[in-house]
Design a protein around this motif. Structure first.
Motif, PDB file in Angstrom:
ATOM      1  N   THR A 137       1.218  -1.517  -1.896  1.00 21.04           N
ATOM      2  CA  THR A 137       2.659  -1.634  -1.676  1.00 21.04           C
ATOM      3  C   THR A 137       3.165  -0.709  -0.566  1.00 21.04           C
ATOM      4  O   THR A 137       4.374  -0.574  -0.394  1.00 21.04           O
ATOM      5  CB  THR A 137       3.425  -1.318  -2.980  1.00 21.04           C
ATOM      6  N   ILE A 138       2.256  -0.069   0.165  1.00 23.42           N
ATOM      7  CA  ILE A 138       2.705   0.903   1.158  1.00 23.42           C
ATOM      8  C   ILE A 138       3.302   0.236   2.394  1.00 23.42           C
ATOM      9  O   ILE A 138       3.999   0.891   3.168  1.00 23.42           O
ATOM     10  CB  ILE A 138       1.553   1.840   1.593  1.00 23.42           C
ATOM     11  N   GLY A 144       3.433  -6.327   4.295  1.00 25.90           N
ATOM     12  CA  GLY A 144       3.352  -5.914   2.896  1.00 25.90           C
ATOM     13  C   GLY A 144       2.942  -7.054   1.985  1.00 25.90           C
ATOM     14  O   GLY A 144       2.137  -6.877   1.067  1.00 25.90           O
ATOM     15  N   ILE A 145       3.501  -8.235   2.234  1.00 22.86           N
ATOM     16  CA  ILE A 145       3.123  -9.408   1.435  1.00 22.86           C
ATOM     17  C   ILE A 145       1.642  -9.724   1.640  1.00 22.86           C
ATOM     18  O   ILE A 145       0.903  -9.999   0.684  1.00 22.86           O
ATOM     19  CB  ILE A 145       3.992 -10.621   1.828  1.00 22.86           C
ATOM     20  N   HIS A 151      -5.115  -7.705  -1.554  1.00 18.79           N
ATOM     21  CA  HIS A 151      -5.601  -6.880  -2.662  1.00 18.79           C
ATOM     22  C   HIS A 151      -5.853  -7.737  -3.903  1.00 18.79           C
ATOM     23  O   HIS A 151      -6.825  -7.515  -4.635  1.00 18.79           O
ATOM     24  CB  HIS A 151      -4.594  -5.776  -2.969  1.00 18.79           C
ATOM     25  N   ALA A 152      -4.972  -8.713  -4.141  1.00 19.05           N
ATOM     26  CA  ALA A 152      -5.172  -9.618  -5.274  1.00 19.05           C
ATOM     27  C   ALA A 152      -6.473 -10.410  -5.108  1.00 19.05           C
ATOM     28  O   ALA A 152      -7.246 -10.573  -6.062  1.00 19.05           O
ATOM     29  CB  ALA A 152      -3.983 -10.567  -5.402  1.00 19.05           C
ATOM     30  N   VAL A 153      -6.732 -10.892  -3.888  1.00 21.36           N
ATOM     31  CA  VAL A 153      -7.979 -11.614  -3.612  1.00 21.36           C
ATOM     32  C   VAL A 153      -9.181 -10.698  -3.845  1.00 21.36           C
ATOM     33  O   VAL A 153     -10.200 -11.116  -4.420  1.00 21.36           O
ATOM     34  CB  VAL A 153      -7.981 -12.155  -2.167  1.00 21.36           C
ATOM     35  N   LEU A 212      -5.705  -1.665   6.229  1.00 23.94           N
ATOM     36  CA  LEU A 212      -4.268  -1.652   5.979  1.00 23.94           C
ATOM     37  C   LEU A 212      -3.804  -0.326   5.381  1.00 23.94           C
ATOM     38  O   LEU A 212      -2.672   0.105   5.613  1.00 23.94           O
ATOM     39  CB  LEU A 212      -3.889  -2.808   5.052  1.00 23.94           C
ATOM     40  N   VAL A 213      -4.672   0.319   4.590  1.00 25.21           N
ATOM     41  CA  VAL A 213      -4.298   1.589   3.970  1.00 25.21           C
ATOM     42  C   VAL A 213      -4.522   2.760   4.917  1.00 25.21           C
ATOM     43  O   VAL A 213      -3.654   3.628   5.086  1.00 25.21           O
ATOM     44  CB  VAL A 213      -5.090   1.813   2.662  1.00 25.21           C
TER      45      VAL A 213
END
Length: 292
Positions: A137-138, A144-145, A151-153, A212-213
Motif C-alpha cells: 500500500t506504499i 498503487g493499484i 502482491h495478490a498474484v 516497487l518496494v
C-alpha cells in the motif's frame, strides 16, 4: 506485541496458503479413488486451517489496534477499535477481511460435493485480500493499484505451489498402493503443468514487488528488511532447485517404476514443505520492518 503479531501473521499465512493450495489441488488435479482417500485427512486439516484463519484475522486486528494505540490495554477498547476499523486504511481493508473470514467459516456447512470449489474461491479471495495491507500500500494511484494486484498474484501463486505441497505429500503416500498408481501418475503430470506456472508467477511477481518496494535488489544488509528479504530469495531459489530435480530427475525414475523414485519424491516434497515454512516465517517477520 510485535512478536505476537509476527506469530499471528505466520499462522494466518500458513492457514490461508494451505487452504488455497489444498482446495485447488483436490478440485483440479486429483482424480478417482485417490481423490476419495486423500480428501478425508485433508478435509480435517482444512477445518483446522479455516478456524486458524478466522481466529487470527480477529487477533491480527486487535494486535494492530494495540500497536496503533500504544499498548495491550487499548486493543480491546471499543472506541479505539472502532476508530481503527473505520478511520484507517488498514481498518477499512480489514472489514472486508472479516467478512471473508465469515465466508470461509460458511464453507464448513457445505455438502461434500461443493466444498472444494467453494473453499478454493473463498480462500483465494481471503489470501488475495492481504494485498490490501502492508508494504503493497506504499504507492498511490494507478501504481498503487498495480502494486496491490501484483502482491495478490504473488500470494496466490505461492499458495498454488507451497500450499499444494501437503496434499501432494498425502497423494504420494497413498500412491504406494497399486490401485492408485494410475491416479498418482495423473496427479504428477497435472501438478507439473500447474507447478511450472505457479513458480514462474512467484518469481516474476516477486521481482516486481521488490522493485516497487525498494527500487533495487536487497543488497543493504544493515537493513533488517533487506537482509531477511535476501534470505527469503535464497531459500526460494533452493526450493526451485529441489522442484527442478524432483520434476526432471526423480519423477522420470518413479514413472519407470524404480523403487527409489517414489521415496526420493516424498523426501523432496517434505524438504520443500520445511523450506516453505521457513520462508513464510521470514515473510511474517520482515513484513513488520521498514523496507528502507
Amino acid at each position: 506485541m510485535a512478536e505476537a503479531l509476527v506469530v499471528c501473521r505466520f499462522l494466518q499465512f500458513n492457514a490461508a496458503m494451505f487452504l488455497v493450495g489444498t482446495s485447488t489441488f483436490l478440485w483440479w488435479l486429483v482424480p478417482g479413488r485417490l481423490h476419495q482417500e486423500a480428501e478425508r485427512p485433508l478435509w480435517r486439516l482444512s477445518v483446522l486451517a479455516i478456524l486458524v484463519a478466522a481466529v487470527t484475522t480477529v487477533a491480527w486486528l486487535l494486535l494492530e489496534t494495540g500497536q496503533i494505540a500504544g499498548g495491550w490495554g487499548d486493543m480491546l477498547d471499543p472506541d479505539t477499535l472502532s476508530g481503527v476499523l473505520f478511520d484507517t486504511s488498514f481498518g477499512q481493508a480489514w472489514v472486508w477481511r472479516l467478512l471473508l473470514a465469515v465466508l470461509l467459516l460458511a464453507c464448513l456447512a457445505l455438502p461434500r460435493r461443493r466444498r472444494w470449489q467453494a473453499l478454493a474461491l473463498a480462500s483465494g479471495l481471503f489470501l488475495a485480500s492481504l494485498g490490501l495491507v502492508g508494504h503493497a500500500t506504499i504507492n498511490d494511484g494507478v501504481l498503487g493499484i498495480g502494486h496491490r494486484l501484483n502482491h495478490a498474484v504473488h500470494l496466490l501463486a505461492a499458495a498454488m505451489w507451497v500450499g499444494a505441497l501437503v496434499p501432494l505429500w498425502v497423494c504420494l503416500r497413498l500412491g504406494r498402493k497399486a490401485t492408485h498408481e494410475a491416479d498418482l501418475a495423473t496427479v504428477l503430470r497435472r501438478f507439473s503443468g500447474s507447478g511450472h506456472m505457479a513458480v514462474a508467477l512467484v518469481l516474476l511477481s516477486g521481482i516486481v514487488d521488490t522493485y516497487l518496494v525498494l527500487g533495487h535488489a536487497p543488497l543493504d544488509f544493515s537493513s533488517p528488511y533487506q537482509t531477511l528479504l535476501a534470505a527469503k530469495i535464497a531459500l526460494v531459489g533452493f526450493m526451485v532447485l529441489i522442484a527442478i530435480v524432483n520434476r526432471y530427475v526423480v519423477v522420470p525414475r518413479q514413472a519407470r517404476g524404480e523403487s527409489s523414485g517414489l521415496r526420493m519424491l516424498v523426501r523432496g516434497t517434505i524438504a520443500e514443505i520445511v523450506l516453505g515454512g521457513v520462508v513464510i516465517a521470514i515473510v511474517s517477520a520482515f513484513a513488520t520492518f521498514d523496507p528502507r
